[in-house]
Each structure stands twice: as C-alpha cells, then as structure tokens.
Design an enzyme around this catalytic site. Structure first.
Site, PDB file in Angstrom:
ATOM      1  CD  GLU A 104      36.780  33.829  29.122  1.00 33.61           C
ATOM      2  OE1 GLU A 104      35.819  33.316  28.520  1.00 33.61           O
ATOM      3  OE2 GLU A 104      36.819  35.049  29.447  1.00 33.61           O
TER       4      GLU A 104
ATOM      5  CG  HIS B 102      49.848  47.660  41.917  1.00 33.42           C
ATOM      6  ND1 HIS B 102      49.917  48.728  42.782  1.00 33.42           N
ATOM      7  CD2 HIS B 102      48.534  47.423  41.729  1.00 33.42           C
ATOM      8  CE1 HIS B 102      48.694  49.125  43.079  1.00 33.42           C
ATOM      9  NE2 HIS B 102      47.840  48.350  42.462  1.00 33.42           N
TER      10      HIS B 102
END
Length: 775
Positions: A17, A703
C-alpha cells in the site's frame, strides 16, 4: 519474566500500500494529506498486528528511508535543499529522489529538482539508504516532530512503545565527508542533539529507547571505539533507558566495548552471533538487560523452536527478567504475511515464516519461557513436524546436481586468451566507435506490459497472444534505441517481472511467492524467489527473446542474464547447506544459458552481478574467502565462451573502491558501474589501481526523475577519462530503466548519445577500433 519485543516491522504494507500511495503522490494524483493518512493507517495496523509483545517499536515507519529520517530528526539537510520553503515532506523527497510531487505542493513553481542524495546498501542487505552528507561546518538541530507524532498515535492506540532511532556513532559512520574532513570531529556537536532527543522522549513518558548501533558488528579502529565510549558516557544522563541494538553479525572483539557501555540493555544478533552470548554473560554488569535476537529477521525459514528453547531456557533461569528475546534485526527485510500466499506450494509454504509468523514464533517462545513447554505443546509439535518435513523432502536434494557441482575445476573459469587479445578480436567483430553507448538492460515496464503479464498469469490471455504482446514491446524498444543512435542494443526485458525472480521461475530448486515483497528503497519493492533445493536449468530461459530482438536490427544485441552471486544474494536462500555450494549450482545453470546464447549467434552477453559487493562479510578479515568463491562462481558462469564473445557485467549502488582487485579478477570484458550519484567518486579507486578492462561509469541516475544534461554527462565522462584510457570507456546509465517513464528515458538517452558524440571529437578518442581495443 522474559520480555518479548520487536526491533522493527515492514512498512510497505501487506499489499504494498505504501508503494502505491507514494507513487500516486509523486505523480500528482493524490494529496499530501492523503499520503500522510495512509501512513497513519499502516502504522495503526502494524501496531495492532504486534499485540501480545511487551514492547512495540515506534519510529520504524518511514516514507522512504530510516537513515534519511534520522538526518531530518537531527536537522541535518544538505545545503542544496536548505533554501526551499514549503512542506518538510517535500524537502524530504527532494533529498531522497531529487524532487517531490509533480504539480502539487504549496510552491510548485519555484521548488523543483535538486541532485538526489547518494544511495548505497545498508550493511550486507539489499536495502538502500540515503547517505548523510557531512562537511567540517555541518551543524545539527533537533526536529523531533516525526517521532513525537508517531508516539502520540501509538499512545492513543494503547501501545507500549519503544521508540527506535539510529545511534550517533553508526549515523556518523554511515555518512560521507564531502570535503575530506574527519567525520568524528562532528561528534561533540551531534551528542547534545541526541541528548535533547532522549530527554524529549522521556518527557513524553517513554521508558525505553532502542538505539541502533549495527556498526558494532564491524571492525572498529581505536578512534571509533573511543567514539562509542565518548558518545554513551555523554548520553548516560538521559532520563530514558537505552537498549543498544546490534545486528547482522557477531560482536567478536567488540564484545567488551559493547558490554561495558553505560546503557541499560544490549541487544545482540544471536542468529549470526550466538557464540558471543556465553562470553557476554560474564562481561555484562549485573543490572544490565541482555536481549537476544533468536529468530532470523533476514530469512523466511521457520525457526527451530525446540532448539532455541534448549539453549535459552538455562539463560532464562540465570537472568530472570534481565533476559529479553526478539528477532535478530528489524523485520524490514522479510515479507509481511505468509497467510496471503494462496498459490504457494503447500509443502514449501509449511516450511516458511514471514514477519507476522515470526512474531507468533516469538510469542510461543515467550510463553514457553514463562509457563513451560507444556503450555505450547501443540505449537512446538507443529513446528517440529514442519522442520522434519523439510529435512526429509526429496525435492530439496538432487543427486545429479550435486554430482555436477563436484566436478567443477578451475579451468572452467578461465578465458582462452588474455583481455588484450580478446578486445582486439571483439573490436574487429563489433566495429564500435570510441565511447560506445549502451544501456544496462531494461526499458520502462509500462502499464500495458504489466497488464499483459497479469492477464497471462491469471489465464485470461493465452500464450500466443502474450508472446505477441511481448514481441511488440521488444520491437518498440529496439526501434527506440535505433532512433536514439545507441551502439549496443538490448531487448528491453519486457517479458521479465524482475531480474532475479524471472530466472527463479525457470530454474528447478526455486519457488515463487505472490506476496513475498520486501522494500529495496523508497517505493521500490522486490519479491525474492525462494531457493529451497538444488538448482538446475531444465531449458533455455532467454534465447528466444534475445534472438528475436537481434533479428530486428543489424546492430549488436546484448544477451541479458543475472549472475550466480546476485541470484544467491537476492533470493531467500536455503539455510541447510553452505552458500558457496548453492552459488556454484547457480553458476553451472547460468553457464549453460551463456553457451546457448553464444550458439544462437549472440556476441555480447551481460551477466549482472549487482549484488557482489553486498554479499561481503561485514568484517574485512572474512572478505578474502567470500570473494574467492564469489569471483570463482562468476567466472564459471561467464568464461566458457570464445574470445570474440564480449562478456559484460554490471554492478550498482555499493562501495566498490576497496574490492577493485577482485572485480578485475572477474575478467569481464566490460563492467558497467554506478557513479553518477556519487559524482564519479568511484573513480578515486583508479588513483592506486589500474583497472585492466573496459568500463562504463554510469552517467544517468535512473533512480531520480531528473534528466541529466548533455554537458553534465560530458563533464562526468571527462573526469573518467582523466583516470581510465578513453579507448576503454563506455557511456551508459547507472542501472536498468524499468522504473522510469519513456518520456524521461528518451530525453536522458538523447543527451547521453549526444555527449558520446561530443567526446569522440576529442583527440584522445581518435583511432581505429583495433587501436581503441589495444588501449
């Protein structure tokens, strides 16, 4: 009464989540308040799931990284973000990933991107932390807001809290002095802020604070040993009791130091450092708590509960309430809940324990120590039956694989000719320009790719349609690379869910989970495959995809494989045989794939060993043995090919300077390696070590959503050319591009290719392919 407690809990959520909430916020699809509410809901759930423990960690939840959290708690922000105004969480994300949300926030027009903080591995794990940045002028100022808010939430939920912080010595040890100053000179400035933090927590009614000092399981020189004594004698006046926590290894020569620090308790990793325990019993003062990490927080196999009780019960009688038990380290490194695994093979599932199951094991041990084994007789019997099932299973041991492994000799790891000979032959065959450009392997995993894979796995998309969908994505990747002007292409890895799991799906001896997710960094989660038995390769794994990609272009196409050491280190590895044995089995399987690719006409093959560095033992005295077998396994996998087949390898986001000699011993024709976040700091290694083969120092930090400019890439490569002959340099990103968007990738690679063309105009880049190879 033995106290049972936990050092930390996974923060991503049982269904990831947190990952999805973070990415929605960064895309500008949800609000900051919604993200914070999700974090609060996860914390509440995780504390509820730890009911029954005597002390529950608070402050172990993070929106990105616990080291970065500590930096913000200490008011220690890089100078480049100190001028930003607005919400602190957005500054936090700027340090973590270079920018915060897209189109959200109080000041979207003025507060854009910055250079992201350097990222490297957390000790010997696959978790990445944001490296603190120090200078001689660094100052600290307490901001306890995050901890106090979480403490208030926990108190409202009735949780008996144990705040968790990173200790001052480990915090300094993990950081980097950007100006060459001595980090330890900052300790006198840092300690008053820690003392203020501890007193602030005590004022909130906190009795115990867990202070993580894992640096104690490494070799410490006299200065760092002195720093521990200075730090904890300064902090001994704190009103809260300190539980000093070490993990990931044994204390060895640091036992006396750790035992005699003026703290109320000491936690040690009794999985990896059980030999320390008996000596610590004689060293610890009579008033001090000894916390034993008796359940492995790094792997997912069931604990032998009876065996633990056999050696812990006498300690419980001796120590009484001074004995605490816990997992060996934070459970951050294991998945959340095994109960979700409805598709995992039932027999293998019976051998496993995820975070919630490990906490249940802890509760069983605690009850047995308090009430006797009879009180948990049924649980102990079920545990013993599962362990016996695993030991007896014929699926674990394969005599044919064991026989093949026994035949390995050193000649399997030798190339036919030295690098200079090979390089000249490869240059004539491949006809590459100076500063050849390539990527590391993967291209964006789009929603269409993920949807097709999901539909295929669910049986709603047949094999032919799935194959056609993946071929279409491969063709897109090839065409985009041709349009960009890259020199050595990749097929984009559309068919691969993960660089380790993909191969685990196809190798005998592996099992795959559905929900075995662990955090690697930020919102990036990985699902390590479960290496439960002897490894073999039933069939070719990549040849069809790579040869199809090669059929689409006249440019060289790299075959993409994951190396045996990375397969080992990024799996949940069986604990019933030595790791080098499992690694050699993996090496033989990858070697078969390499030779099949070569037979199919693939002349450039990349074997990624991103995890070579993180597998190092934490003590340098043990490095030699590990590097010997790790390098041997790579060479077994890579070196059965002809001289004109070019072998690449890739490594990322670790400190490599101190193992360059071993990397050279791998004898890959080309190594690509992360350097952009550290501003080519890796190149310092070449001051004293002349790397003999080709090297591509990464110039695009994949990244971060930030796009490097052409000038920036040129500057980075010129730094590299100052230490490595230009004829042996490649130009490439830091890592694979699967997590980026196509719009970002095309922009960044356009700049990268343009930078390479600029570099080729320099006199040092002139010459024939043969002269370049000879360099």
């Amino acid at each position: 009464m033995t106290t049972i407690h936990n050092l930390g809990f996974p923060r991503i959520g049982a269904r990831r989540e947190l990952k999805f909430a973070l990415e929605a916020y960064w895309r500008g699809e949800s609000s900051r308040d919604e993200l914070k509410a999700l974090g609060a809901a996860l914390r509440q759930r995780h504390w509820s799931e730890q009911q029954g423990l005597d002390l529950v960690p608070v402050g172990d939840f993070s929106f990105y990284d616990q080291v970065l959290d500590m930096s913000f708690t200490l008011g220690h922000l890089p100078e480049r973000v100190q001028g930003f105004h607005g919400e602190a969480l957005d500054n936090y994300f700027r340090v973590a990933r270079g920018r915060s949300a897209t189109g959200t926030g109080d000041h979207p027009g003025c507060c854009g991107g910055v250079a992201a903080g350097e990222m490297t591995k957390w000790f010997d794990t696959n978790y990445h932390y944001i490296v603190p940045e120090f200078t001689a002028g660094t100052t600290f100022k307490l901001d306890a807001t995050r901890l106090l808010e979480q403490l208030s939430e926990a108190r409202a939920q009735g949780v008996r809290s144990k705040p968790v912080i990173i200790g001052p010595v480990t915090y300094l040890a993990l950081g980097k002095a950007k100006d060459g100053s001595n980090k330890l000179d900052l300790l006198p400035r840092l300690l008053p802020v820690y003392a203020e933090l501890l007193d602030t927590l005590a004022a909130q009614g906190v009795e115990w604070v867990q202070v993580d000092e894992p640096i104690l399981v490494t070799e410490l020189d006299a200065d760092w040993q002195h720093a521990f004594n200075a730090a904890y004698h300064h902090l001994k006046a704190a009103k809260a009791k300190l539980l000093l926590a070490t993990y990931f290894g044994d204390l060895a020569e640091n036992k006396y130091l750790a035992a005699n620090l003026p703290v109320a308790g000491l936690h040690v990793d009794a999985v990896n450092g059980r030999e320390d325990v008996q000596q610590l019993l004689g060293l610890l003062p009579a008033h001090k708590v000894l916390s034993l990490g008796v359940i492995n927080g790094r792997n997912i196999w069931k604990t032998d509960l009876a065996a633990v009780l056999d050696w812990v019960e006498p300690l419980a009688e001796r120590l009484g309430e001074r004995l605490w038990i816990a997992p060996s380290c934070s459970l951050l490194h294991v998945p959340v809940d095994l109960a979700q695994e409805g598709k995992l093979d039932a027999e293998i599932k019976s051998w496993l324990a995820y975070a919630l199951q490990k906490l249940e094991e802890l509760r069983v041990l605690g009850r047995a120590l308090r009430e006797g084994r009879e009180a948990v007789k049924a649980q102990l019997a079920a545990n013993a039956a599962a362990l016996a099932s695993r030991r007896a299973s014929p699926r674990v041991n394969n005599p044919a694989v064991q026989a093949a492994t026994a035949t390995i000799d050193f000649r399997m790891g030798e190339r036919r000719s030295a690098y200079g000979v090979r390089a000249a032959r490869q240059a004539r065959l491949l006809k590459l320009p100076a500063y050849p450009t390539t990527t590391i392997g993967s291209f964006p995993q789009t929603a269409d790719i993920r949807r097709a894979r999901s539909e295929f796995k669910a049986g709603r998309l047949d094999a032919a349609l799935y194959r056609a969908a993946m071929r279409a994505e491969i063709e897109r990747s090839v065409r985009e690379q041709e349009a960009l002007g890259l020199d050595v292409l990749v097929h984009g890895e559309a068919e691969r869910n993960d660089m380790v799991e993909y191969f685990g799906e196809q190798l005998a001896g592996y099992a795959l989970s559905q929900f075995g997710w662990v955090q690697s960094y930020g919102s990036r989660c990985v699902k390590p495959p479960i290496l439960f038995g002897d490894i073999s390769r039933p069939r070719a794994m990549t040849v069809e995809w790579i040869t199809y990609a090669q059929s689409l272009t006249s440019k060289p196409m790299k075959g993409m494989l994951t190396g045996p050491v990375t397969m080992l280190n990024w799996s949940f590895v069986r604990d019933d045989q030595p790791r080098p044995v499992s690694c050699r089995q993996l090496a033989l399987a990858i070697r078969e794939e390499v030779l099949d690719l070569e037979r199919a006409g693939v002349r450039v093959i990349q074997i990624d060993e991103a995890a070579l560095r993180e597998g190092l033992p934490l003590r340098k005295s043990q490095w030699k043995a590990y590097l010997h077998w790790a390098v041997e396994c790579f060479r077994i996998a890579a070196n059965g090919v002809a001289d004109d087949t070019q072998i690449h390898t890739h490594m990322c986001y670790s400190e490599f300077n101190d193992i360059m000699a071993s990397i050279a011993d791998m004898d890959a024709d080309v190594i690509t390696i992360e350097t952009s976040r550290s501003d080519m700091e890796l190149l310092d290694a070449f001051e004293n070590f002349r790397y003999p083969n080709g090297i591509g120092p990464g110039v695009y930090d994949i990244h971060s959503p930030n796009i490097p400019t052409q000038d920036h890439i040129v500057q980075l490569m010129r730094k590299a050319a100052g230490r490595i002959p230009a004829g042996r340099l490649w130009v490439n990103p830091d890592c694979g591009l699967k997590t980026r968007q196509w719009s970002e990738v095309i922009a960044a690679l356009t700049h990268m290719v343009a930078a390479a063309r600029t570099l080729r105009q320099a006199p040092a880049a002139a010459g024939t392919a043969e002269a370049i190879a000879a360099a």
